[in-house]
Scaffold this active site. Structure first.
Site, PDB file in Angstrom:
ATOM      1  N   LYS A 128       0.957  -1.023   0.323  1.00 31.96           N
ATOM      2  CA  LYS A 128       0.267   0.224  -0.053  1.00 31.96           C
ATOM      3  C   LYS A 128       1.138   1.278   0.232  1.00 31.96           C
ATOM      4  CE  LYS A 128      -2.371  -2.997  -0.415  1.00 31.96           C
ATOM      5  NZ  LYS A 128      -2.718  -4.337  -0.696  1.00 31.96           N
ATOM      6  N   ALA A 159      -5.651 -10.737   5.987  1.00 28.89           N
ATOM      7  CA  ALA A 159      -4.922  -9.623   7.041  1.00 28.89           C
ATOM      8  C   ALA A 159      -6.800 -10.125   8.786  1.00 28.89           C
ATOM      9  CB  ALA A 159      -3.946  -8.954   7.483  1.00 28.89           C
ATOM     10  N   HIS A 200     -23.329  15.660   2.416  1.00 22.08           N
ATOM     11  CA  HIS A 200     -22.981  15.689   0.983  1.00 22.08           C
ATOM     12  C   HIS A 200     -21.882  16.785   0.353  1.00 22.08           C
ATOM     13  CE1 HIS A 200     -24.173  17.599  -3.711  1.00 22.08           C
ATOM     14  NE2 HIS A 200     -23.700  18.348  -3.050  1.00 22.08           N
ATOM     15  N   ARG A 223      -1.292 -18.723  -2.828  1.00 23.74           N
ATOM     16  CA  ARG A 223      -0.090 -18.809  -1.443  1.00 23.74           C
ATOM     17  C   ARG A 223      -0.328 -19.851  -0.907  1.00 23.74           C
ATOM     18  NH1 ARG A 223       2.715 -14.513  -0.236  1.00 23.74           N
ATOM     19  NH2 ARG A 223       3.244 -14.837   2.035  1.00 23.74           N
TER      20      ARG A 223
HETATM   21  P1  FAD Z   1       1.392 -14.359   8.441  1.00 22.99           P
HETATM   22  O1  FAD Z   1       1.044 -12.506   8.250  1.00 22.99           O
HETATM   23  O2  FAD Z   1       2.029 -15.079   7.154  1.00 22.99           O
HETATM   24  O3  FAD Z   1       2.496 -14.835   9.756  1.00 22.99           O
HETATM   25  C1  FAD Z   1       2.573 -15.329  10.078  1.00 22.99           C
HETATM   26  C2  FAD Z   1       4.454 -15.980  11.025  1.00 22.99           C
HETATM   27  O4  FAD Z   1       4.659 -16.476  11.139  1.00 22.99           O
HETATM   28  C3  FAD Z   1       5.264 -14.343  10.824  1.00 22.99           C
HETATM   29  O5  FAD Z   1       6.250 -13.287  10.640  1.00 22.99           O
HETATM   30  C4  FAD Z   1       6.216 -15.838   9.998  1.00 22.99           C
HETATM   31  O6  FAD Z   1       7.578 -15.641   9.918  1.00 22.99           O
HETATM   32  C5  FAD Z   1       6.318 -16.329  11.774  1.00 22.99           C
HETATM   33  N1  FAD Z   1       6.258 -17.572  11.716  1.00 22.99           N
HETATM   34  C6  FAD Z   1       5.961 -19.049  10.716  1.00 22.99           C
HETATM   35  N2  FAD Z   1       6.677 -20.014  11.290  1.00 22.99           N
HETATM   36  C7  FAD Z   1       7.337 -19.713  12.424  1.00 22.99           C
HETATM   37  C8  FAD Z   1       7.331 -21.110  13.546  1.00 22.99           C
HETATM   38  N3  FAD Z   1       7.785 -21.994  13.370  1.00 22.99           N
HETATM   39  N4  FAD Z   1       7.984 -19.649  14.031  1.00 22.99           N
HETATM   40  C9  FAD Z   1       8.289 -18.672  14.814  1.00 22.99           C
HETATM   41  N5  FAD Z   1       7.821 -17.653  13.507  1.00 22.99           N
HETATM   42  C10 FAD Z   1       6.585 -18.579  12.652  1.00 22.99           C
HETATM   43  N6  FAD Z   1      -4.501  -9.178   2.933  1.00 22.99           N
HETATM   44  C11 FAD Z   1      -5.714  -8.014   3.438  1.00 22.99           C
HETATM   45  O7  FAD Z   1      -6.196  -8.156   3.922  1.00 22.99           O
HETATM   46  N7  FAD Z   1      -4.853  -6.445   2.731  1.00 22.99           N
HETATM   47  C12 FAD Z   1      -4.264  -6.268   1.622  1.00 22.99           C
HETATM   48  O8  FAD Z   1      -4.060  -5.619   1.217  1.00 22.99           O
HETATM   49  C13 FAD Z   1      -3.002  -7.468   1.512  1.00 22.99           C
HETATM   50  N8  FAD Z   1      -2.490  -7.573   0.894  1.00 22.99           N
HETATM   51  C14 FAD Z   1      -1.147  -7.885   0.868  1.00 22.99           C
HETATM   52  C15 FAD Z   1      -0.090  -8.255  -0.051  1.00 22.99           C
HETATM   53  C16 FAD Z   1       0.882  -9.089  -0.376  1.00 22.99           C
HETATM   54  C17 FAD Z   1       2.494  -8.697  -1.878  1.00 22.99           C
HETATM   55  C18 FAD Z   1       0.748 -10.241   0.224  1.00 22.99           C
HETATM   56  C19 FAD Z   1       1.980 -10.864  -0.384  1.00 22.99           C
HETATM   57  C20 FAD Z   1      -0.203 -10.422   0.781  1.00 22.99           C
HETATM   58  C21 FAD Z   1      -1.523  -9.292   0.701  1.00 22.99           C
HETATM   59  N9  FAD Z   1      -2.363  -9.542   2.208  1.00 22.99           N
HETATM   60  C22 FAD Z   1      -3.128  -8.537   2.013  1.00 22.99           C
HETATM   61  C23 FAD Z   1      -2.830 -11.016   3.221  1.00 22.99           C
HETATM   62  C24 FAD Z   1      -2.268 -11.062   3.983  1.00 22.99           C
HETATM   63  O9  FAD Z   1      -1.059 -10.343   4.104  1.00 22.99           O
HETATM   64  C25 FAD Z   1      -2.205 -12.498   4.765  1.00 22.99           C
HETATM   65  O10 FAD Z   1      -3.536 -12.405   5.198  1.00 22.99           O
HETATM   66  C26 FAD Z   1      -1.656 -12.023   6.252  1.00 22.99           C
HETATM   67  O11 FAD Z   1      -0.290 -11.658   6.608  1.00 22.99           O
HETATM   68  C27 FAD Z   1      -2.058 -13.730   7.250  1.00 22.99           C
HETATM   69  O12 FAD Z   1      -1.541 -13.130   8.354  1.00 22.99           O
HETATM   70  P2  FAD Z   1      -0.886 -14.870   9.108  1.00 22.99           P
HETATM   71  O13 FAD Z   1      -0.474 -14.124  10.543  1.00 22.99           O
HETATM   72  O14 FAD Z   1      -1.600 -15.441   9.101  1.00 22.99           O
HETATM   73  O15 FAD Z   1       0.874 -15.108   8.851  1.00 22.99           O
HETATM   74  P1  NAI Z   2      -4.918 -14.832  -5.811  1.00 19.39           P
HETATM   75  O1  NAI Z   2      -4.952 -16.286  -5.695  1.00 19.39           O
HETATM   76  O2  NAI Z   2      -5.282 -13.757  -6.122  1.00 19.39           O
HETATM   77  O3  NAI Z   2      -4.775 -15.029  -7.630  1.00 19.39           O
HETATM   78  C1  NAI Z   2      -3.892 -15.578  -8.759  1.00 19.39           C
HETATM   79  C2  NAI Z   2      -4.038 -15.860 -10.043  1.00 19.39           C
HETATM   80  O4  NAI Z   2      -2.806 -16.808 -11.172  1.00 19.39           O
HETATM   81  C3  NAI Z   2      -5.789 -16.091 -10.117  1.00 19.39           C
HETATM   82  O5  NAI Z   2      -6.286 -15.585 -11.230  1.00 19.39           O
HETATM   83  C4  NAI Z   2      -4.776 -17.557 -10.434  1.00 19.39           C
HETATM   84  O6  NAI Z   2      -6.207 -17.560 -11.888  1.00 19.39           O
HETATM   85  C5  NAI Z   2      -4.057 -17.507 -11.744  1.00 19.39           C
HETATM   86  N1  NAI Z   2      -3.162 -18.425 -11.577  1.00 19.39           N
HETATM   87  C6  NAI Z   2      -3.019 -20.249 -11.073  1.00 19.39           C
HETATM   88  N2  NAI Z   2      -2.142 -20.240 -11.180  1.00 19.39           N
HETATM   89  C7  NAI Z   2      -1.693 -20.023 -12.790  1.00 19.39           C
HETATM   90  C8  NAI Z   2      -0.794 -20.516 -13.843  1.00 19.39           C
HETATM   91  N3  NAI Z   2      -0.342 -22.026 -13.863  1.00 19.39           N
HETATM   92  N4  NAI Z   2      -0.849 -19.867 -14.755  1.00 19.39           N
HETATM   93  C9  NAI Z   2      -1.406 -18.062 -15.061  1.00 19.39           C
HETATM   94  N5  NAI Z   2      -1.810 -18.166 -14.207  1.00 19.39           N
HETATM   95  C10 NAI Z   2      -2.499 -18.670 -13.069  1.00 19.39           C
HETATM   96  O7  NAI Z   2      -3.044 -14.982  -6.199  1.00 19.39           O
HETATM   97  P2  NAI Z   2      -1.866 -14.112  -5.553  1.00 19.39           P
HETATM   98  O8  NAI Z   2      -2.478 -12.905  -6.179  1.00 19.39           O
HETATM   99  O9  NAI Z   2      -0.712 -15.130  -5.507  1.00 19.39           O
HETATM  100  O10 NAI Z   2      -2.449 -13.175  -3.856  1.00 19.39           O
HETATM  101  C11 NAI Z   2      -2.165 -14.431  -3.067  1.00 19.39           C
HETATM  102  C12 NAI Z   2      -3.453 -14.116  -1.859  1.00 19.39           C
HETATM  103  O11 NAI Z   2      -2.584 -13.062  -0.833  1.00 19.39           O
HETATM  104  C13 NAI Z   2      -4.303 -13.396  -2.653  1.00 19.39           C
HETATM  105  O12 NAI Z   2      -5.391 -14.255  -2.447  1.00 19.39           O
HETATM  106  C14 NAI Z   2      -5.154 -12.345  -0.984  1.00 19.39           C
HETATM  107  O13 NAI Z   2      -6.054 -13.570  -0.256  1.00 19.39           O
HETATM  108  C15 NAI Z   2      -3.662 -12.267  -0.377  1.00 19.39           C
HETATM  109  N6  NAI Z   2      -3.660 -11.044  -0.839  1.00 19.39           N
HETATM  110  C16 NAI Z   2      -5.037  -9.742  -0.120  1.00 19.39           C
HETATM  111  C17 NAI Z   2      -4.583  -8.114  -1.014  1.00 19.39           C
HETATM  112  C18 NAI Z   2      -5.745  -8.177  -0.831  1.00 19.39           C
HETATM  113  O14 NAI Z   2      -6.134  -8.026   0.376  1.00 19.39           O
HETATM  114  N7  NAI Z   2      -5.618  -6.076  -1.235  1.00 19.39           N
HETATM  115  C19 NAI Z   2      -3.753  -7.866  -1.959  1.00 19.39           C
HETATM  116  C20 NAI Z   2      -2.474  -9.495  -2.839  1.00 19.39           C
HETATM  117  C21 NAI Z   2      -2.379  -9.740  -1.490  1.00 19.39           C
END
Ligand code: FAD
Ligand code: NAI
Length: 475
Positions: free
Chosen positions: A58, A330, A454, A282
């Protein structure tokens, strides 16, 4: 010597750190273990979300949007921008600073709430009759004993077979957030949430971005009308989105990545990119947890098996967030973390899966809650739909962003809101009203009768609710 706690939380992402704080608020003694390291090797709690997910993405989305406005949007306001330049290093530095502020904020919250933090890897070391031994390995090894354990170990990016992440040419979300020079040609595999958000960031700062998506439909999980509108707007901005592709060989070398694929017509294609982001979903992370030491059950896809209350197959062991079923978001992880902490303390924590909002932070943003029109059709539910375009909203005109619409879906007989779908400016904020309304099982008429300020974008929400009854006032 082992240290005893009521609750040990493994993982300090949004699921884990929030669960730890809530449990401590409820009077329990709590330890939270997290292994994430910052560049200096120190603790970096906050998980994927803080370090390589929600927060840094973000930050870059905001910076790149400012750049795009300065380049193309200010002119219509009568603001001239000569000699516009991009300092990518500074942009990335700002993002890193925001991540660090969040890491430090969580460490502060742990202190404030008397949560004991351990930096290292947590793994199951054994089980007695009514407690678990958790080993912490790292710079300061420790052994913890607790009757209640919350697993919140999150998820990792899915690798494409034959194209392992090297974070130089073939990038996961980690590399995609840290490219040190704007690539001329950027490839993205997967037109999902990460692909569209990160693709937008790099397109705005000058990359030519091609997105290769396997599915024939764009954002298949999103309401079709909203997805079509979003696709039209994103393509118009310059994202080259190719749907229905079948990937072939991917080969990386020092100067770039070559991708072979079949397009939707079955024609063989080959494209060369400076960098390639792979964002195809993921996978749950249980690496290093030693789940087998205590017999923790995983499902066939590697998720920790839980019931509706986040209980695993082991008494006193719970799991929340990305490592269990449900959307990988998250705020979903946080809600589960709070609910589990409350259940451990004898309360009745609850998560309503029907009212978890989704937001994709492209520009315009895409946001929704509840059922899509295609879901209602498939389920045979009788519904009424109402839409209102931002083009007819005064605040959107003043902002200079009139793209998109708000759409309501309500039960045909009772008028109860079943789903709200939006594409447009700041809809990440507007969706909250729809979530509240659905949580209270409001009717579309309830929103239509509420006074909205508004001029505000929220008037589009009210008007879309009025549209359900075919009585918009401004369109
Ligand atoms: P995580 O955030 O993955 O945290 C797990 C933690 O556990 C990590 O710090 C890891 O190091 C630790 N851990 C793992 N195993 C061990 C162990 N054995 N011992 C000690 N520590 C350990 N979601 C949204 O809602 N809004 C968004 O805008 C958004 N944007 C995203 C953008 C990207 C690029 C990505 C990749 C994800 C995004 N997500 C977003 C998804 C969001 O990040 C995840 O859904 C969220 O972080 C999940 O939270 P969690 O606590 O389950 O796991
Ligand atoms: P995603 O599930 O959102 O999208 C993956 C895309 O890849 C799908 O459209 C799927 O059809 C495509 N795909 C899968 N295999 C493929 C292949 N072999 N060739 C071409 N296309 C293929 O997963 P993404 O973008 O990796 O994000 C993972 C997760 O992280 C999201 O599902 C979401 O839960 C979380 N996230 C949330 C955000 C938010 O809330 N704003 C921002 C970023 C991530």
């Amino acid at each position: 010597m082992s240290q005893q706690f009521d609750v040990v939380v493994i993982g300090a992402g949004p699921g884990g750190y929030i669960a730890a704080i809530r449990a401590a608020q409820l009077g329990l003694s709590v330890a939270c273990i997290d292994e994430w390291k910052n560049a200096a090797g120190g603790p970096a709690p906050g998980g994927t979300c803080t370090n390589v997910g929600c927060i840094p993405s973000k930050a870059l989305l905001q910076s790149s949007e400012h750049f795009e406005h300065a380049a193309h949007g200010f002119d219509e306001h009568g603001i001239g921008m000569d000699n516009l330049r991009l300092d990518l290093g500074k942009m990335l530095e700002r993002k890193n600073k925001i991540v660090k502020q969040n890491n430090d904020g969580i460490l502060f919250l742990f202190k404030k709430n008397k949560v004991t933090f351990f930096h290292g890897r947590g793994s199951f070391a054994g089980r007695s009759e009514d407690a678990y031994a958790i080993k912490v390995s790292g710079d300061k090894p420790a052994e913890l004993i607790a009757k209640q354990v919350i697993i919140a170990t999150g998820s990792n990016p899915r690798e494409l077979p034959g194209a392992p992440f090297d974070e130089k040419r073939i990038l996961s979300n980690t590399g995609a957030l840290a490219i040190d020079a704007v690539p001329e040609n950027l490839g993205v595999i997967g037109a999902g949430v990460i692909g569209l958000e990160m693709g937008s960031v790099w397109r705005r700062v000058g990359a030519k971005v091609t997105v290769l998506e396997a599915m024939p439909a764009f954002l298949a999980a999103v309401d079709e009308q909203i997805a079509k509108e979003a696709q039209k707007l994103l393509v118009k901005q310059g994202l080259d989105i190719k749907l229905g592709v079948k990937l072939g060989k991917i080969s990386a070398d020092d100067s770039g990545v070559s991708v072979e694929y079949e397009n939707a017509k079955g024609e063989a294609q080959s494209q060369r990119f400076d960098r390639l982001i792979i964002s195809i979903g993921r996978v749950p992370n249980t690496i290093g947890l030693d789940a087998e030491a205590v017999g923790l059950a995983l499902d066939e896809r590697g998720f920790v098996k839980v019931d509706d209350d986040c209980k695993t197959n082991l008494p006193g062991v719970w799991a929340v967030g990305d490592v269990v079923r449900g959307p990988m978001l998250a705020h979903k992880a946080e809600e589960e973390g709070v609910a589990v902490a409350e259940r451990i303390a004898g309360q009745h924590g609850h998560v309503n899966f029907n009212t978890i909002p989704w937001v994709i932070y492209t520009s315009p943003e895409i946001a929704w809650v509840g059922k899509t029109e295609q879901q209602l059709k498939a389920e045979g539910v009788e519904y009424k739909a109402g839409t209102f375009p931002f083009m007819a909203n005064g605040r959107a005109r003043a902002l200079g962003d009139t793209s998109g619409m708000v759409k309501f879906l309500a039960d045909a007989k009772t008028d109860e809101i079943l789903g709200v779908h939006m594409v447009g400016p700041m809809v990440s904020e507007l969706i909250a009203e729809a979530v509240v309304a659905m949580e209270f099982r409001a009717a579309a008429e309830d929103i239509a009768r509420i006074c909205h300020a508004h001029p505000s974008l929220s008037e589009a929400t009210k008007e879309a609710a009025l549209a359900v009854d075919k009585r918009t006032l401004n369109f």
